[in-house]
Motif scaffolding. Structure first.
Motif, PDB file in Angstrom:
ATOM      1  N   GLN A  72      32.156  34.081  35.809  1.00 24.35           N
ATOM      2  CA  GLN A  72      33.584  33.898  36.053  1.00 24.35           C
ATOM      3  C   GLN A  72      34.369  35.136  35.610  1.00 24.35           C
ATOM      4  OE1 GLN A  72      35.287  30.442  34.202  1.00 24.35           O
ATOM      5  NE2 GLN A  72      37.362  31.055  34.702  1.00 24.35           N
ATOM      6  N   ALA A  73      34.033  35.688  34.471  1.00 24.05           N
ATOM      7  CA  ALA A  73      34.726  36.890  33.984  1.00 24.05           C
ATOM      8  C   ALA A  73      34.507  38.065  34.934  1.00 24.05           C
ATOM      9  CB  ALA A  73      34.242  37.239  32.577  1.00 24.05           C
ATOM     10  N   LEU A  74      33.274  38.241  35.394  1.00 25.21           N
ATOM     11  CA  LEU A  74      32.988  39.307  36.355  1.00 25.21           C
ATOM     12  C   LEU A  74      33.791  39.110  37.632  1.00 25.21           C
ATOM     13  CD1 LEU A  74      29.128  39.627  35.908  1.00 25.21           C
ATOM     14  CD2 LEU A  74      30.861  41.309  35.220  1.00 25.21           C
ATOM     15  N   ARG A  75      33.824  37.885  38.099  1.00 27.16           N
ATOM     16  CA  ARG A  75      34.575  37.572  39.316  1.00 27.16           C
ATOM     17  C   ARG A  75      36.042  37.943  39.148  1.00 27.16           C
ATOM     18  NH1 ARG A  75      32.973  32.504  40.084  1.00 27.16           N
ATOM     19  NH2 ARG A  75      34.654  31.593  38.890  1.00 27.16           N
ATOM     20  N   GLU A  76      36.644  37.534  38.046  1.00 28.57           N
ATOM     21  CA  GLU A  76      38.067  37.799  37.827  1.00 28.57           C
ATOM     22  C   GLU A  76      38.356  39.296  37.718  1.00 28.57           C
ATOM     23  OE1 GLU A  76      39.667  35.408  34.669  1.00 28.57           O
ATOM     24  OE2 GLU A  76      38.889  33.570  35.567  1.00 28.57           O
ATOM     25  N   VAL A  77      37.525  40.019  37.000  1.00 26.19           N
ATOM     26  CA  VAL A  77      37.738  41.458  36.836  1.00 26.19           C
ATOM     27  C   VAL A  77      37.577  42.182  38.174  1.00 26.19           C
ATOM     28  CG1 VAL A  77      36.732  43.543  35.820  1.00 26.19           C
ATOM     29  CG2 VAL A  77      37.146  41.531  34.403  1.00 26.19           C
ATOM     30  N   LEU A  78      36.529  41.858  38.904  1.00 29.09           N
ATOM     31  CA  LEU A  78      36.287  42.547  40.173  1.00 29.09           C
ATOM     32  C   LEU A  78      37.325  42.185  41.224  1.00 29.09           C
ATOM     33  CD1 LEU A  78      32.398  42.322  40.204  1.00 29.09           C
ATOM     34  CD2 LEU A  78      33.806  44.333  39.681  1.00 29.09           C
ATOM     35  N   CYS A  79      37.760  40.936  41.251  1.00 35.59           N
ATOM     36  CA  CYS A  79      38.773  40.512  42.223  1.00 35.59           C
ATOM     37  C   CYS A  79      40.125  41.184  41.974  1.00 35.59           C
ATOM     38  CB  CYS A  79      38.941  38.990  42.195  1.00 35.59           C
ATOM     39  SG  CYS A  79      37.620  38.107  43.023  1.00 35.59           S
ATOM     40  N   ARG A 116      29.266  26.822  41.291  1.00 33.50           N
ATOM     41  CA  ARG A 116      28.005  27.187  41.905  1.00 33.50           C
ATOM     42  C   ARG A 116      28.238  27.772  43.291  1.00 33.50           C
ATOM     43  NH1 ARG A 116      23.634  24.709  39.098  1.00 33.50           N
ATOM     44  NH2 ARG A 116      24.503  23.361  37.565  1.00 33.50           N
ATOM     45  N   ALA A 117      27.356  28.658  43.676  1.00 34.37           N
ATOM     46  CA  ALA A 117      27.492  29.313  44.965  1.00 34.37           C
ATOM     47  C   ALA A 117      27.473  28.307  46.094  1.00 34.37           C
ATOM     48  CB  ALA A 117      26.342  30.314  45.147  1.00 34.37           C
ATOM     49  N   THR A 118      28.324  28.537  47.064  1.00 34.02           N
ATOM     50  CA  THR A 118      28.393  27.639  48.206  1.00 34.02           C
ATOM     51  C   THR A 118      28.083  28.376  49.494  1.00 34.02           C
ATOM     52  OG1 THR A 118      30.720  28.125  48.530  1.00 34.02           O
ATOM     53  CG2 THR A 118      30.186  26.241  47.114  1.00 34.02           C
ATOM     54  N   GLY A 119      27.869  29.693  49.407  1.00 30.46           N
ATOM     55  CA  GLY A 119      27.655  30.473  50.605  1.00 30.46           C
ATOM     56  C   GLY A 119      28.973  30.969  51.179  1.00 30.46           C
ATOM     57  N   ARG A 120      30.088  30.483  50.637  1.00 32.11           N
ATOM     58  CA  ARG A 120      31.404  30.950  51.061  1.00 32.11           C
ATOM     59  C   ARG A 120      31.867  32.020  50.087  1.00 32.11           C
ATOM     60  NH1 ARG A 120      33.245  24.948  51.168  1.00 32.11           N
ATOM     61  NH2 ARG A 120      33.104  25.465  49.003  1.00 32.11           N
ATOM     62  N   PRO A 121      32.783  32.876  50.528  1.00 35.23           N
ATOM     63  CA  PRO A 121      33.318  33.868  49.589  1.00 35.23           C
ATOM     64  C   PRO A 121      33.983  33.165  48.414  1.00 35.23           C
ATOM     65  CG  PRO A 121      33.980  34.373  51.846  1.00 35.23           C
ATOM     66  CD  PRO A 121      33.322  33.013  51.860  1.00 35.23           C
ATOM     67  N   PRO A 122      33.881  33.740  47.229  1.00 30.34           N
ATOM     68  CA  PRO A 122      34.506  33.125  46.060  1.00 30.34           C
ATOM     69  C   PRO A 122      36.009  33.248  46.143  1.00 30.34           C
ATOM     70  CG  PRO A 122      33.589  35.247  45.509  1.00 30.34           C
ATOM     71  CD  PRO A 122      33.176  34.962  46.920  1.00 30.34           C
TER      72      PRO A 122
END
Length: 135
Positions: A15-22, A127-133
């Motif tokens: 989640q932290a990686l996602r937020e920083v990269l987004c 969890r991954a759904t195959g859709r973009p986060p």
């Protein structure tokens, strides 16, 4: 725009990686997964960079790196690990990883490593759904 996939089994870290990269305008987070097997099944999303944990269930960062180098050799792989100087980190580099990043690496250095492959790096969603986060 650099297309990035994150592969990390720890929900909080992912989640932290996602937020920083987004938050970066030059980065498009195409997907995030909790293990290498899920990521391997979605390499058709064509990430430019995969940021992956080294130790994960099912398919770890070393084996994922080998698979990526075999099937998508232009993709850069950045491996995150708590033990950047260990044997498995060396195996990841031998498999083709672009860099090994200690999990203590600053978020700025992580983003810089994603954005600029020439820059030296320290240490050698639900969890991954195959859709973009959702960013």
């Amino acid at each position: 725009m650099i297309r990035v996939m994150v592969v990390e089994d720890n929900d909080l870290v992912r989640q932290a990686l996602r937020e920083v990269l987004c938050a970066e305008r030059d980065i498009e987070l195409v997907a995030d997964y909790e293990d290498g097997q899920e990521a391997a099944e979605h390499l058709d999303l064509a990430p430019d960079v995969v940021v992956t944990d080294l130790s994960m269930p099912r398919l770890d960062g070393v084996d994922l790196t080998r698979l990526i180098m075999r099937t998508r050799p232009a993709t850069r792989v950045l491996v995150l690990t708590a033990t950047p100087h260990g044997r498995r980190a060396d195996e990841a580099l031998a498999a083709g990883a672009s860099a090994i990043l200690a999990k203590g690496t600053s978020l700025d250095d992580l983003v810089a490593a994603v954005l600029d492959p020439r820059r030296p790096t320290p240490a050698r969603r639900a969890r991954a759904t195959g859709r973009p986060p959702r960013c």
